[in-house]
Design a protein around this motif. Sequence first.
Motif, short mmCIF file in Angstrom:
data_model
loop_
_atom_site.label_atom_id
_atom_site.label_comp_id
_atom_site.label_asym_id
_atom_site.label_seq_id
_atom_site.Cartn_x
_atom_site.Cartn_y
_atom_site.Cartn_z
N MET A 191 0.84 -1.19 0.00
CA MET A 191 0.00 0.00 0.00
C MET A 191 0.87 1.24 0.00
N SER A 192 0.42 2.28 -0.70
CA SER A 192 1.11 3.56 -0.72
C SER A 192 0.14 4.64 -0.25
N CYS A 193 0.67 5.68 0.39
CA CYS A 193 -0.20 6.68 1.02
C CYS A 193 0.14 8.07 0.52
N CYS A 194 -0.88 8.86 0.26
CA CYS A 194 -0.72 10.22 -0.24
C CYS A 194 -0.37 11.17 0.90
N LEU A 195 0.55 12.11 0.62
CA LEU A 195 0.99 13.08 1.63
C LEU A 195 0.24 14.41 1.57
N ASN A 196 -0.70 14.53 0.67
CA ASN A 196 -1.50 15.74 0.60
C ASN A 196 -2.40 15.79 1.83
N PRO A 197 -2.21 16.76 2.73
CA PRO A 197 -3.00 16.78 3.97
C PRO A 197 -4.48 17.01 3.77
N ASP A 198 -4.88 17.44 2.55
CA ASP A 198 -6.29 17.67 2.25
C ASP A 198 -6.94 16.47 1.57
N CYS A 199 -6.16 15.46 1.27
CA CYS A 199 -6.69 14.30 0.55
C CYS A 199 -7.69 13.54 1.43
N GLN A 200 -8.86 13.25 0.89
CA GLN A 200 -9.91 12.60 1.65
C GLN A 200 -9.75 11.08 1.69
N ASN A 201 -9.05 10.52 0.69
CA ASN A 201 -8.83 9.07 0.64
C ASN A 201 -7.38 8.80 0.25
N PRO A 202 -6.45 8.94 1.19
CA PRO A 202 -5.03 8.94 0.85
C PRO A 202 -4.42 7.57 0.53
N HIS A 203 -5.12 6.48 0.79
CA HIS A 203 -4.53 5.16 0.60
C HIS A 203 -4.65 4.72 -0.86
N ASN A 204 -3.53 4.20 -1.40
CA ASN A 204 -3.44 3.77 -2.79
C ASN A 204 -2.76 2.42 -2.86
N LEU A 205 -2.88 1.76 -4.01
CA LEU A 205 -2.21 0.51 -4.23
C LEU A 205 -0.72 0.72 -4.46
N CYS A 206 0.10 -0.28 -4.13
CA CYS A 206 1.54 -0.19 -4.37
C CYS A 206 1.80 -0.06 -5.87
N GLY A 207 2.80 0.73 -6.20
CA GLY A 207 3.20 0.88 -7.59
C GLY A 207 2.57 2.06 -8.29
N GLU A 208 1.50 2.62 -7.74
CA GLU A 208 0.87 3.78 -8.36
C GLU A 208 1.74 5.01 -8.15
N LYS A 209 1.78 5.88 -9.16
CA LYS A 209 2.62 7.07 -9.12
C LYS A 209 1.85 8.32 -8.69
N PHE A 210 0.53 8.27 -8.87
CA PHE A 210 -0.30 9.42 -8.49
C PHE A 210 -1.49 8.94 -7.67
N CYS A 211 -1.90 9.78 -6.72
CA CYS A 211 -3.02 9.44 -5.85
C CYS A 211 -4.30 9.34 -6.66
N ARG A 212 -5.03 8.25 -6.48
CA ARG A 212 -6.27 8.06 -7.20
C ARG A 212 -7.36 9.02 -6.73
N SER A 213 -7.21 9.57 -5.52
CA SER A 213 -8.25 10.44 -4.97
C SER A 213 -8.04 11.90 -5.34
N CYS A 214 -6.79 12.39 -5.15
CA CYS A 214 -6.55 13.83 -5.38
C CYS A 214 -5.58 14.12 -6.51
N GLY A 215 -4.90 13.09 -7.03
CA GLY A 215 -3.98 13.29 -8.14
C GLY A 215 -2.58 13.72 -7.75
#
Length: 632
Positions: free
Chosen positions: A1-25
Amino acid sequence: MSCCLNPDCQNPHNLCGEKFCRSCGAPLVALRNRYYIIQLLSDQGGFGRTYLAKDADKLDEFCVVKQLAPKTQETWAIEKSVELFEQEAMRLQQLGQHPQIPKLLAYFRENQYLYLVQEFIEGPTLLQELVQQGTFSALKIRELLIDILGILRFVHQHQVIHRDIKPDNIIRRQTDGKLVLIDFGIAKQLSAKTVARIGTTIGSFGYVPMEQMEDGKVYPASDLYGLGATCFHLLSGIHPWELWKMQGYRWASDWREYLKQPVNRTLGHILDQLLEKNYAQRYQSVEEVLEDVLRDWNLQAEKTKYRNPWLVVGAFILVGLGGYGIWHIPSPNTAPNPQAALVNSNGGYSIHQPVSIALSPDGKTLVSGGNKEIQIWNLQPWTLNKTLMGHVGWVSSLVISQDSQTLVSGGDDAVIQIRDLNTGELKNELLGQKKEILALAISPDGQTLASGCRDKIIKIWDLQTGALTNTLTLHSDQILALAISPDGETLVSGSKDNTINIWDLNTGEPKNTLIGHAGWVSSLAISPDGRMLVSGGGDSKIKVWDLKTGELKTTLVGHTSRVNSLAISPDGETLVSGSQDKSIKIWDLATGQLRDTLIKHQDEVIYVGISPDGQTIVSGSYDATIQVSPMP
């Protein structure tokens, strides 16, 4: 699992290997190309987030990353949050040397946000443990008090107040069951001035004492209130804030009516004094609480009439050296674990957290006593030879025979263990004393052992057979230090009653009482020719006496706190002293002149020893290091 560091992101958890957050980009990147964020742990209400991460530079070791990202536009709030965040980093840098406080690993700014990286502690918080296992028993609360008070003692000694003691900020470490105190984000220096804004409170509602809530003033007693509220929450299952909302601080007087099981009078008194509304009427120090907790424990142990220490879990206080911990049930075996010791930043050697240390007379071996274990170290080269298990709790005293063949250890479990120093084999156990063994001494011929106890009693043993040969009762308080003259005829004892007693070792008859210290007599040494006795006290003074006549020859003044350990060189010309003030001092014993001062440790020095050739000083400290220094 990979996690987004954008403090405003509502759904920061992403799958491993993804380069951009699926929720906030937002791009999914590693901080400093090193810390890979894998999970959101908590959100600090608009001021930042806490994440679980892996450190690529340490074989993907887990760590905790705290992010400061204030969403407020108010200048004061932003400045205050930055100040508290920086303070947390500084506190962890300062206090992380304690094994039950997370270590600071990094502190930096990246992409306009501040980040703090700290050691990851695996295990449940006490709040989670309460939910999973139910309310705590009185026994479990006593154990908690001892363990947490040991940490708070260290924190308060460094002039820091935590200000947010609560079950959420205490983790039971999975690896060893020890409690770990976390979240120093609002900790403050005692010397700092706090000006609280109207309408603001620093700390968690329900655990905050009146002085902290009203005007932001805090004292060591303020942390003790939070500890009392924590104990109540764990005993009752009721959050103190729920009661506070209904009746204010009155709940702290009526807390007993909310318990599912009553507590005894002594533990009740302890909680009453922890929860005093007026901080001046509360316990003022950790030491005061520990004295009462120990008294309560001893009362319960006496009622249950325990005999086998392996069957008991209890608590202790090492008054002579000031160390604290918890008894656990260990596996009584020998666990050889040879390895090279770590070298610390001062060039010394890192060891476990010691409360007792002894250097063998041949200068080849150093022994350190910690929680449940004894570590035996080779000095040349410095390596860990073996680890011995057997005591039910901390090893409070150690002594090695003159021929460097026999090791004797005393514990807070009131047990004395006799071992072969070379093999670690347990040869005998002596069970005649009822409380912590605080001092030990072996006669030069290796035939006689003297032990001093917290119960004010000295016992004399035949070291070869284990038979008790005499019991000496003259002191009115704990025995903190013992020494036997080179001819084996005289025993000297130092006590918390501020006196020194001189005994005929063969008959047990008292020969003299020396009065001169204005505090505990915490350390003793006798010169190689047997003529001089040197004593160190809680009054920070060192006194030199004529052992035969009891005449005070001189007083050495230089330390600013308790003198924990003394050593005299083989030629009798040099005295070395180690103190609670963290310093080592070297004296000319004949003239009393101070020759040099060594600052080698970051915490109080609990042991000093001199090599057989008189050229090397070995010192040990509560900072968990051994320093080997050339004699100046």
